[in-house]
Structures are given as structure tokens and as C-alpha cells.
Design an enzyme around this catalytic site. Sequence first.
Site, PDB file in Angstrom:
ATOM      1  N   ARG A  85      30.696 -17.341  60.586  1.00  0.00           N
ATOM      2  CA  ARG A  85      30.496 -17.682  61.989  1.00  0.00           C
ATOM      3  C   ARG A  85      29.340 -16.898  62.591  1.00  0.00           C
ATOM      4  NH1 ARG A  85      36.623 -16.163  63.284  1.00  0.00           N
ATOM      5  NH2 ARG A  85      37.571 -17.400  61.626  1.00  0.00           N
ATOM      6  N   THR A 125      44.636 -20.531  64.239  1.00  0.00           N
ATOM      7  CA  THR A 125      46.069 -20.764  64.411  1.00  0.00           C
ATOM      8  C   THR A 125      46.893 -20.234  63.251  1.00  0.00           C
ATOM      9  OG1 THR A 125      45.888 -22.941  63.383  1.00  0.00           O
ATOM     10  CG2 THR A 125      45.637 -22.832  65.788  1.00  0.00           C
ATOM     11  N   HIS A 161      35.786 -17.044  56.460  1.00  0.00           N
ATOM     12  CA  HIS A 161      35.518 -17.816  57.676  1.00  0.00           C
ATOM     13  C   HIS A 161      34.783 -16.956  58.701  1.00  0.00           C
ATOM     14  CE1 HIS A 161      37.908 -21.711  57.505  1.00  0.00           C
ATOM     15  NE2 HIS A 161      38.092 -21.170  56.320  1.00  0.00           N
ATOM     16  N   ARG A 162      35.235 -15.725  58.887  1.00  0.00           N
ATOM     17  CA  ARG A 162      34.607 -14.853  59.887  1.00  0.00           C
ATOM     18  C   ARG A 162      33.156 -14.562  59.545  1.00  0.00           C
ATOM     19  NH1 ARG A 162      39.672 -10.669  60.725  1.00  0.00           N
ATOM     20  NH2 ARG A 162      40.712 -11.843  62.391  1.00  0.00           N
ATOM     21  N   ARG A 220      39.514 -27.708  50.769  1.00  0.00           N
ATOM     22  CA  ARG A 220      38.162 -27.382  50.281  1.00  0.00           C
ATOM     23  C   ARG A 220      37.212 -28.575  50.344  1.00  0.00           C
ATOM     24  NH1 ARG A 220      39.389 -22.813  51.123  1.00  0.00           N
ATOM     25  NH2 ARG A 220      39.313 -21.057  49.656  1.00  0.00           N
ATOM     26  N   SER A 221      37.450 -29.451  51.277  1.00  0.00           N
ATOM     27  CA  SER A 221      36.584 -30.625  51.425  1.00  0.00           C
ATOM     28  C   SER A 221      35.300 -30.307  52.177  1.00  0.00           C
ATOM     29  CB  SER A 221      37.331 -31.730  52.171  1.00  0.00           C
ATOM     30  OG  SER A 221      37.684 -31.292  53.485  1.00  0.00           O
TER      31      SER A 221
END
Length: 400
Positions: A275, A254, A271-272, A232-233
Amino acid sequence: MEVTLLGTGAPAGLPRPDCPCAACASALGPDARAATAVLVDGALLLDLTPGVAFAAARAGHSLGGVRQVLLSHPHDGPAVEVPAGLPQPVRVPDGRELALLTGHRVRAVAMDAGGTGYAVTGPDGQRLLYLPPGGAPAGLEEPRAESYHLVLADVVARPDALARLRAVGSAGPTTDVVAVHLDHDVPPGPETRRRLAAAGARAVPDGSTLTVGVYEDVPDVPRRTLVLGGARSGKSVEAERRLESFPDVLYVATGGTRGADSEWAARVALHRDRRPGSWRTTETTDLVPLLGRDGPPLLIDCLSLWLTDAMDAVGAWDDAEWAGGGEKLLRERVRELTDAVRATRRTVVAVSNEVGSGIVPATASGRRYRDELGRLNAAFAAECEQVLLVVAGQALVLRG
């Protein structure tokens, strides 16, 4: 064709009046920016802003030769007084073209948000594109035979605008991309310059005069970048940000789907959603063939999960298998990967965890993984032009 940037900030300027944020507090000296206004060859003024005549004088120019004033977006707040001798400002309808007596041709470009962009061709044939704050060109589908020599755009707030231009060839490798309408979204100074350089863009101080078609200041985008960081950086956000101004990015996940793990599915969905819609995704740990093929930029997230899969495949968690050949097989896999990174012709941004600075794992397998990830990160970094370490959302440049 010469372009003088009388201001390069957001419509409210930088720092914003009465804003207590850290970015505004540090926007001093050359990092302080008036609202964006652009003077082209002393004949064309793009956007009329408060104090524009004084800004021109400070830059060593007069507005006495201006023959046309064009507005790119609605101007909020009190009406701006038109200096004596200047034509009345107008906004040109989308698609309309103007021919100035000075030999300049201007075409109004439709935006996907409020505002109008202007494509300007000078008497010498040099071309520039000026986009309004928060806007990206709409309806770009047909490839252009030639790219613009200079693009002035809101690169920080709308990196996808630059991606659209690149997708159709309107912005190419020799296009000088200069960020304007800069606001307090990013801390000014080195951090702004770093983020823009990663997108192949730059910022200049207010009052700068640019010669259109002179390319020596165009930053080179690193072809291979490794982004390291802890949990979480902000390392994945940093990696994604570095490619969001490029079209057709291939996101290489991955981690796989992990069956019925709902918490993992939520992470993947986050994440999706973050993007750009133009990006494609492939879920694989077979990175070497991807690196060996030509194609759009790769964003690999992440190497630590690639290593987990590779260690599974060689039996690294079993001491006997590890000693009986597993360690050698893993070294070969890592060497194949780093050789592929060295030889690749694609732009690559890879993400990996930095786990060697915390608590020593309690198990032998945990310590083995920690050690092998450290070795992988070092070997991968050795093949990259740029290496970053992200801590608390702040990117520290280790190389490049």
C-alpha cells in the site's frame, strides 16, 4: 490554449524495439505510440524526440512557429537531431520561470526523481502541468487556490504523482488528466483505458489536439465498486490499484490479527507493504458507521471475512440457532450494510471472494457460508456502479 500530443509513449516508444512481450506485440495501430512530445499553441515544444517534425506534419501542424524547446528528462541513446529552424533544446533549472514573447509563462517544477516538470500558463490564463516519465512533483505541501486545467503525467508508472496533486488541490474534479509516457507495463487498448478511467484519467492517440479547459471527456470515477475473485486471483491488487492515485485512502481490514497465526501475519504484512505510505489502516468489521461518515475513499478488504464475523455473531454454524432466529438476524445485518452502501457519500472499493463456482463444500456449515456469501455479493453488487471479476490477474467488467 491548444495542446497537440505528437507522441504519448515511453522514451523507447511502444512497442519497444525488439521486445517480445505480449503488450508490445499487440501495440498496433492507434495503440502504437512514439516517445512523448507536446506542442503547445505551435509556440512551445516540450521534449524533442526522433521524427518530431514528421509527427507534427501528420497532425496538421508545423514547427516553424516554435520559439522554445524544453527537455523534461535526460535522453538516452544517440543525440536527437534538432530540425532546422528550431531553437536549441534546454532544461530549465527547478523553480526558474520563463516568459515567452507569445504570452506563455513556463515554470520549472522540481521532481522526486530525475527530470523536470513544466507548469505552463497560456495567454488566456489556462494552465497545464507536464511531468517527465517516472516522476512525481517534490515538495507539494501548500494547498493551491486553483487546480490545473490539464495534467499530462506518467499515470501508469507513478499513480502517486496524481495522488500528490490531488492532495493539495493541484488536480481537481474538472482537471483533465491525460496519461503520457505509456510503456508496456499494461496491455494496450481496452485494459489501458479501463485502468486509467478508474483513476479519473484517459489516454489519447498520438497526434491528438486537446483544447485546455474543455472537460467533457474527463472520465467519472465510479463511487462504489465491488471486486470479486478467487484465491490469489489478483482481486486485492486490482482493488488497491483503483485507489492508488487518490490521497488519504482508509484501508479497512476486516480480518483482524488472528493471534499467533504466523502465516496470516505474513499475508497481512504483504498487503501493508504493497500500500502507498499515505494510506491509513483500520481493523474492524463495523462497516456501517464508516460508510455513514464523510471522509476519504474506503478500501474494504474483504466482505467474505465480514460475513464470517457476522455469521459467528448470530450463531449461524449451529443449526438450531440458525433456524431459531440466526438466519433472520443475518439478513438484517446484510440489509443494514447494503443500505449504508446505497446511502454513502464516500468513494468505496470493496473486495470479496467468489466461492460458488468450485467444489461443493462437504459440510452443512460450509454450504451455508457459500450460499450466504453468494447472496451478500449479489446484494452488495446491486448497489455498485461498477463490478469486476478478477480471473488469473485479468479483470472482467461485469457492470460499469
